[in-house]
Scaffold this motif. Structure first.
Motif, PDB file in Angstrom:
ATOM      1  N   GLU A  64      29.187  20.974  46.486  1.00  0.00           N
ATOM      2  CA  GLU A  64      29.187  19.860  47.441  1.00  0.00           C
ATOM      3  C   GLU A  64      28.528  18.633  46.821  1.00  0.00           C
ATOM      4  O   GLU A  64      29.089  17.531  46.847  1.00  0.00           O
ATOM      5  CB  GLU A  64      28.454  20.267  48.715  1.00  0.00           C
ATOM      6  N   LEU A  65      27.349  18.823  46.235  1.00  0.00           N
ATOM      7  CA  LEU A  65      26.641  17.702  45.617  1.00  0.00           C
ATOM      8  C   LEU A  65      27.421  17.110  44.455  1.00  0.00           C
ATOM      9  O   LEU A  65      27.467  15.887  44.285  1.00  0.00           O
ATOM     10  CB  LEU A  65      25.250  18.153  45.165  1.00  0.00           C
ATOM     11  N   GLN A  66      28.048  17.953  43.642  1.00  0.00           N
ATOM     12  CA  GLN A  66      28.838  17.484  42.502  1.00  0.00           C
ATOM     13  C   GLN A  66      30.020  16.643  42.990  1.00  0.00           C
ATOM     14  O   GLN A  66      30.294  15.567  42.455  1.00  0.00           O
ATOM     15  CB  GLN A  66      29.339  18.689  41.690  1.00  0.00           C
ATOM     16  N   THR A  67      30.692  17.105  44.025  1.00  0.00           N
ATOM     17  CA  THR A  67      31.859  16.388  44.554  1.00  0.00           C
ATOM     18  C   THR A  67      31.437  15.057  45.177  1.00  0.00           C
ATOM     19  O   THR A  67      32.082  14.024  44.944  1.00  0.00           O
ATOM     20  CB  THR A  67      32.594  17.278  45.577  1.00  0.00           C
ATOM     21  N   ILE A  68      30.356  15.061  45.930  1.00  0.00           N
ATOM     22  CA  ILE A  68      29.859  13.825  46.545  1.00  0.00           C
ATOM     23  C   ILE A  68      29.418  12.843  45.462  1.00  0.00           C
ATOM     24  O   ILE A  68      29.702  11.640  45.546  1.00  0.00           O
ATOM     25  CB  ILE A  68      28.719  14.141  47.532  1.00  0.00           C
ATOM     26  N   ARG A  69      28.727  13.335  44.452  1.00  0.00           N
ATOM     27  CA  ARG A  69      28.247  12.461  43.371  1.00  0.00           C
ATOM     28  C   ARG A  69      29.412  11.765  42.670  1.00  0.00           C
ATOM     29  O   ARG A  69      29.393  10.542  42.466  1.00  0.00           O
ATOM     30  CB  ARG A  69      27.440  13.289  42.359  1.00  0.00           C
ATOM     31  N   PHE A  70      30.442  12.518  42.298  1.00  0.00           N
ATOM     32  CA  PHE A  70      31.556  11.883  41.591  1.00  0.00           C
ATOM     33  C   PHE A  70      32.389  11.001  42.511  1.00  0.00           C
ATOM     34  O   PHE A  70      32.950   9.998  42.068  1.00  0.00           O
ATOM     35  CB  PHE A  70      32.404  12.920  40.857  1.00  0.00           C
ATOM     36  N   ASN A  71      32.474  11.314  43.786  1.00  0.00           N
ATOM     37  CA  ASN A  71      33.147  10.434  44.732  1.00  0.00           C
ATOM     38  C   ASN A  71      32.433   9.078  44.781  1.00  0.00           C
ATOM     39  O   ASN A  71      33.080   8.030  44.757  1.00  0.00           O
ATOM     40  CB  ASN A  71      33.181  11.065  46.130  1.00  0.00           C
ATOM     41  N   GLU A  73      30.471   7.795  42.388  1.00  0.00           N
ATOM     42  CA  GLU A  73      30.648   7.150  41.084  1.00  0.00           C
ATOM     43  C   GLU A  73      32.038   6.515  40.962  1.00  0.00           C
ATOM     44  O   GLU A  73      32.197   5.471  40.339  1.00  0.00           O
ATOM     45  CB  GLU A  73      30.456   8.157  39.951  1.00  0.00           C
ATOM     46  N   ALA A  74      33.038   7.131  41.590  1.00  0.00           N
ATOM     47  CA  ALA A  74      34.415   6.640  41.490  1.00  0.00           C
ATOM     48  C   ALA A  74      34.554   5.220  42.007  1.00  0.00           C
ATOM     49  O   ALA A  74      35.355   4.436  41.490  1.00  0.00           O
ATOM     50  CB  ALA A  74      35.362   7.572  42.247  1.00  0.00           C
ATOM     51  N   SER A  75      33.765   4.866  43.018  1.00  0.00           N
ATOM     52  CA  SER A  75      33.883   3.526  43.595  1.00  0.00           C
ATOM     53  C   SER A  75      33.445   2.435  42.625  1.00  0.00           C
ATOM     54  O   SER A  75      33.821   1.280  42.780  1.00  0.00           O
ATOM     55  CB  SER A  75      33.088   3.441  44.903  1.00  0.00           C
ATOM     56  N   ALA A  76      32.664   2.802  41.613  1.00  0.00           N
ATOM     57  CA  ALA A  76      32.162   1.825  40.650  1.00  0.00           C
ATOM     58  C   ALA A  76      32.932   1.837  39.330  1.00  0.00           C
ATOM     59  O   ALA A  76      32.609   1.073  38.425  1.00  0.00           O
ATOM     60  CB  ALA A  76      30.685   2.087  40.385  1.00  0.00           C
ATOM     61  N   LEU A  77      33.938   2.692  39.206  1.00  0.00           N
ATOM     62  CA  LEU A  77      34.680   2.818  37.946  1.00  0.00           C
ATOM     63  C   LEU A  77      36.098   2.280  38.117  1.00  0.00           C
ATOM     64  O   LEU A  77      36.832   2.728  38.993  1.00  0.00           O
ATOM     65  CB  LEU A  77      34.724   4.290  37.518  1.00  0.00           C
ATOM     66  N   ASP A  78      36.459   1.322  37.267  1.00  0.00           N
ATOM     67  CA  ASP A  78      37.813   0.760  37.320  1.00  0.00           C
ATOM     68  C   ASP A  78      38.766   1.581  36.462  1.00  0.00           C
ATOM     69  O   ASP A  78      38.408   2.019  35.369  1.00  0.00           O
ATOM     70  CB  ASP A  78      37.811  -0.688  36.812  1.00  0.00           C
ATOM     71  N   ASP A  79      39.953   1.767  36.957  1.00  0.00           N
ATOM     72  CA  ASP A  79      41.030   2.431  36.225  1.00  0.00           C
ATOM     73  C   ASP A  79      40.670   3.858  35.786  1.00  0.00           C
ATOM     74  O   ASP A  79      41.069   4.312  34.722  1.00  0.00           O
ATOM     75  CB  ASP A  79      41.451   1.583  35.024  1.00  0.00           C
ATOM     76  N   VAL A  80      39.853   4.522  36.619  1.00  0.00           N
ATOM     77  CA  VAL A  80      39.446   5.904  36.351  1.00  0.00           C
ATOM     78  C   VAL A  80      39.823   6.751  37.558  1.00  0.00           C
ATOM     79  O   VAL A  80      39.501   6.405  38.692  1.00  0.00           O
ATOM     80  CB  VAL A  80      37.926   6.012  36.100  1.00  0.00           C
ATOM     81  N   ALA A  81      40.511   7.844  37.313  1.00  0.00           N
ATOM     82  CA  ALA A  81      40.837   8.796  38.377  1.00  0.00           C
ATOM     83  C   ALA A  81      39.807   9.914  38.336  1.00  0.00           C
ATOM     84  O   ALA A  81      39.624  10.557  37.309  1.00  0.00           O
ATOM     85  CB  ALA A  81      42.242   9.357  38.175  1.00  0.00           C
ATOM     86  N   ILE A  82      39.114  10.116  39.453  1.00  0.00           N
ATOM     87  CA  ILE A  82      38.182  11.232  39.591  1.00  0.00           C
ATOM     88  C   ILE A  82      38.924  12.329  40.338  1.00  0.00           C
ATOM     89  O   ILE A  82      39.407  12.113  41.457  1.00  0.00           O
ATOM     90  CB  ILE A  82      36.918  10.835  40.382  1.00  0.00           C
TER      91      ILE A  82
END
Length: 168
Positions: A64-71, A73-82
């Motif tokens: 759960e924590l891993q999924t929330i963390r990368f979700n 992080e995804a908002s701050a990364l351009d052109d990256v699919a998480i």
């Protein structure tokens, strides 16, 4: 089928099935299922940097924590699919995403054929679950970073994975 004993689950050795991927490899294709049961493949994120977050089950604390963390992080990364992959049923994943506000990452299921698990060497033979880990793939579908955690209940190295993504 290749088998490796390189990880433990709650301190007990487990067997990973499938070909271990390594930095420099061409990313193997795989088919997982989205929440509507339609297929998800690397073609869906073609031309993007891909961070694949592999978890045994979104219904556990570390996953759960891993999924929330990368979700997040995804908002701050351009052109990256998480992409988060587990063997949970797509319906359970959809419920989890709704409950936890997972909107920036794609969460897909490998339960049907364990295509990802076998093609990337993450399938735990004893449980038919995926070993925790991370794979970073560049825009040309070359593997640039891989982590298979040595103990399934431990967190992966988030910072190293994000450094790999940001370097691309």
């Amino acid at each position: 089928m290749e088998k490796r004993s390189v990880t433990t689950f709650a301190g007990n050795p487990v067997t990973l099935v499938g070909k271990e991927v390594k930095v420099g490899d061409k990313a193997p294709d795989f088919v997982c299922l989205k929440s509507d049961l339609s297929p998800f493949t690397l073609e869906d994120v073609k031309g993007k940097i891909k961070l694949i977050s592999v978890v045994p089950s979104v219904d556990t604390g570390v996953c759960e924590l891993q999924t929330i963390r990368f979700n997040k992080e995804a908002s701050a990364l351009d052109d990256v699919a998480i992409i988060t992959i587990s063997c949970d049923l797509p319906f359970a994943q959809a419920r989890f995403c709704g409950d936890k506000g997972i909107e920036n990452a794609v969460v897909v299921s490998d339960y049907k054929d364990t295509s990802f698990g076998l093609n990337y060497g993450f399938l735990i033979d004893e449980f038919r679950l995926l070993n925790r880990g991370i794979v970073v793939i560049d825009k040309d579908d070359t593997v640039k970073y891989v982590e298979y955690v040595s103990e399934v209940t431990n967190h992966p190295d988030y910072d190293k994975a994000l450094e790999a993504v940001k370097s691309l």
